[in-house]
Design a protein around this motif. Structure first.
Motif, PDB file in Angstrom:
ATOM      1  N   MET A 211      -7.138   6.607  15.576  1.00 21.41           N
ATOM      2  CA  MET A 211      -6.508   7.494  16.527  1.00 21.41           C
ATOM      3  C   MET A 211      -6.625   6.866  17.911  1.00 21.41           C
ATOM      4  SD  MET A 211      -7.435  11.415  17.542  1.00 21.41           S
ATOM      5  CE  MET A 211      -6.626  12.206  16.186  1.00 21.41           C
ATOM      6  N   GLY A 212      -5.490   6.688  18.560  1.00 23.60           N
ATOM      7  CA  GLY A 212      -5.472   6.085  19.886  1.00 23.60           C
ATOM      8  C   GLY A 212      -5.766   7.090  20.977  1.00 23.60           C
ATOM      9  N   ILE A 213      -5.893   6.574  22.160  1.00 23.97           N
ATOM     10  CA  ILE A 213      -6.227   7.425  23.297  1.00 23.97           C
ATOM     11  C   ILE A 213      -5.111   8.437  23.575  1.00 23.97           C
ATOM     12  CG2 ILE A 213      -5.316   5.832  25.022  1.00 23.97           C
ATOM     13  CD1 ILE A 213      -7.740   6.716  26.778  1.00 23.97           C
ATOM     14  N   PHE A 214      -3.863   8.054  23.367  1.00 26.31           N
ATOM     15  CA  PHE A 214      -2.766   8.972  23.623  1.00 26.31           C
ATOM     16  C   PHE A 214      -2.731  10.097  22.590  1.00 26.31           C
ATOM     17  CE2 PHE A 214      -1.222   5.105  25.794  1.00 26.31           C
ATOM     18  CZ  PHE A 214      -1.195   5.634  27.081  1.00 26.31           C
ATOM     19  N   ASP A 215      -3.100   9.800  21.356  1.00 25.30           N
ATOM     20  CA  ASP A 215      -3.176  10.838  20.337  1.00 25.30           C
ATOM     21  C   ASP A 215      -4.264  11.853  20.685  1.00 25.30           C
ATOM     22  OD1 ASP A 215      -1.141   9.759  18.779  1.00 25.30           O
ATOM     23  OD2 ASP A 215      -2.553   8.447  17.713  1.00 25.30           O
ATOM     24  N   ARG A 216      -5.392  11.360  21.161  1.00 30.64           N
ATOM     25  CA  ARG A 216      -6.468  12.274  21.563  1.00 30.64           C
ATOM     26  C   ARG A 216      -6.042  13.105  22.751  1.00 30.64           C
ATOM     27  NH1 ARG A 216     -11.589   8.383  21.704  1.00 30.64           N
ATOM     28  NH2 ARG A 216      -9.960   7.027  22.466  1.00 30.64           N
ATOM     29  N   PHE A 217      -5.345  12.492  23.697  1.00 30.56           N
ATOM     30  CA  PHE A 217      -4.854  13.226  24.857  1.00 30.56           C
ATOM     31  C   PHE A 217      -3.876  14.309  24.425  1.00 30.56           C
ATOM     32  CE2 PHE A 217      -1.640  13.778  28.192  1.00 30.56           C
ATOM     33  CZ  PHE A 217      -2.449  14.283  29.194  1.00 30.56           C
ATOM     34  N   LYS A 218      -2.972  13.965  23.505  1.00 32.27           N
ATOM     35  CA  LYS A 218      -1.984  14.925  23.030  1.00 32.27           C
ATOM     36  C   LYS A 218      -2.664  16.088  22.311  1.00 32.27           C
ATOM     37  CE  LYS A 218       0.950  13.341  20.066  1.00 32.27           C
ATOM     38  NZ  LYS A 218       2.074  12.847  19.278  1.00 32.27           N
ATOM     39  N   ASP A 219      -3.657  15.799  21.491  1.00 33.62           N
ATOM     40  CA  ASP A 219      -4.393  16.858  20.796  1.00 33.62           C
ATOM     41  C   ASP A 219      -5.124  17.758  21.779  1.00 33.62           C
ATOM     42  OD1 ASP A 219      -3.512  15.906  18.365  1.00 33.62           O
ATOM     43  OD2 ASP A 219      -5.382  14.818  17.923  1.00 33.62           O
ATOM     44  N   HIS A 220      -5.729  17.156  22.801  1.00 31.25           N
ATOM     45  CA  HIS A 220      -6.440  17.932  23.814  1.00 31.25           C
ATOM     46  C   HIS A 220      -5.466  18.821  24.589  1.00 31.25           C
ATOM     47  CE1 HIS A 220      -9.472  18.981  26.746  1.00 31.25           C
ATOM     48  NE2 HIS A 220      -8.646  18.609  27.708  1.00 31.25           N
TER      49      HIS A 220
ATOM     50  N   ARG B 126      -2.563  19.945  23.582  1.00 35.63           N
ATOM     51  CA  ARG B 126      -2.076  20.991  22.676  1.00 35.63           C
ATOM     52  C   ARG B 126      -3.121  22.096  22.544  1.00 35.63           C
ATOM     53  NH1 ARG B 126      -0.025  18.248  17.945  1.00 35.63           N
ATOM     54  NH2 ARG B 126       1.869  18.066  19.145  1.00 35.63           N
ATOM     55  N   SER B 127      -4.391  21.713  22.447  1.00 38.00           N
ATOM     56  CA  SER B 127      -5.470  22.686  22.338  1.00 38.00           C
ATOM     57  C   SER B 127      -5.565  23.536  23.602  1.00 38.00           C
ATOM     58  CB  SER B 127      -6.796  21.968  22.084  1.00 38.00           C
ATOM     59  OG  SER B 127      -7.861  22.865  22.114  1.00 38.00           O
ATOM     60  N   LYS B 128      -5.490  22.895  24.761  1.00 39.04           N
ATOM     61  CA  LYS B 128      -5.540  23.625  26.030  1.00 39.04           C
ATOM     62  C   LYS B 128      -4.340  24.557  26.163  1.00 39.04           C
ATOM     63  CE  LYS B 128      -9.043  22.500  28.562  1.00 39.04           C
ATOM     64  NZ  LYS B 128     -10.015  23.498  28.938  1.00 39.04           N
ATOM     65  N   GLY B 129      -3.173  24.090  25.761  1.00 43.97           N
ATOM     66  CA  GLY B 129      -1.966  24.911  25.826  1.00 43.97           C
ATOM     67  C   GLY B 129      -2.087  26.143  24.952  1.00 43.97           C
ATOM     68  N   LYS B 130      -2.648  25.966  23.760  1.00 43.51           N
ATOM     69  CA  LYS B 130      -2.846  27.093  22.848  1.00 43.51           C
ATOM     70  C   LYS B 130      -3.836  28.087  23.445  1.00 43.51           C
ATOM     71  CE  LYS B 130      -2.655  29.080  18.698  1.00 43.51           C
ATOM     72  NZ  LYS B 130      -2.194  30.431  18.903  1.00 43.51           N
TER      73      LYS B 130
ATOM     74  N   SER C 123      -2.086  30.021  26.116  1.00 44.06           N
ATOM     75  CA  SER C 123      -1.152  30.960  25.516  1.00 44.06           C
ATOM     76  C   SER C 123      -1.883  32.203  25.007  1.00 44.06           C
ATOM     77  CB  SER C 123      -0.399  30.277  24.371  1.00 44.06           C
ATOM     78  OG  SER C 123       0.428  31.179  23.694  1.00 44.06           O
ATOM     79  N   ASP C 124      -3.015  31.992  24.368  1.00 41.52           N
ATOM     80  CA  ASP C 124      -3.806  33.123  23.867  1.00 41.52           C
ATOM     81  C   ASP C 124      -4.339  33.978  25.013  1.00 41.52           C
ATOM     82  OD1 ASP C 124      -3.388  32.324  21.251  1.00 41.52           O
ATOM     83  OD2 ASP C 124      -5.303  31.247  21.108  1.00 41.52           O
ATOM     84  N   THR C 125      -4.778  33.339  26.082  1.00 43.11           N
ATOM     85  CA  THR C 125      -5.279  34.057  27.248  1.00 43.11           C
ATOM     86  C   THR C 125      -4.167  34.889  27.887  1.00 43.11           C
ATOM     87  OG1 THR C 125      -6.922  32.346  27.668  1.00 43.11           O
ATOM     88  CG2 THR C 125      -6.384  33.802  29.500  1.00 43.11           C
ATOM     89  N   ALA C 126      -2.992  34.316  27.985  1.00 40.19           N
ATOM     90  CA  ALA C 126      -1.854  35.044  28.553  1.00 40.19           C
ATOM     91  C   ALA C 126      -1.498  36.244  27.683  1.00 40.19           C
ATOM     92  CB  ALA C 126      -0.656  34.113  28.693  1.00 40.19           C
ATOM     93  N   GLU C 127      -1.527  36.059  26.372  1.00 37.43           N
ATOM     94  CA  GLU C 127      -1.219  37.169  25.466  1.00 37.43           C
ATOM     95  C   GLU C 127      -2.224  38.301  25.645  1.00 37.43           C
ATOM     96  OE1 GLU C 127      -0.404  38.072  20.749  1.00 37.43           O
ATOM     97  OE2 GLU C 127      -1.726  36.412  21.288  1.00 37.43           O
TER      98      GLU C 127
END
Length: 65
Positions: free
Chosen positions: A1-10, A12-16, A19-23
């Protein structure tokens, strides 16, 4: 897993999390009166933005035919 994949996963996790907090915030403000509609809207937004994780990654550029 490259650094960009880890960044993308992080990201996505923060975005989720956001989203949950806003809901939760909307449900608190409305007294849980529109829980179904808020949940539906959240699911649609997460699907559109790719936060669900079930959407395949889109290419950076559309196919040029």
């Amino acid at each position: 897993m490259g650094i960009f994949d880890r960044f993308k996963d992080h990201a996505r996790s923060k975005g989720k999390d956001m989203s949950d907090t806003a809901e939760r915030g909307v449900n608190e403000k409305t007294g849980n009166k529109y829980t179904g509609q808020v949940d539906d809207a959240q699911q649609r937004i997460e699907g559109t933005t790719g936060l669900k994780g079930d959407r395949p990654d889109r290419p950076d550029r559309p196919d040029q035919r």
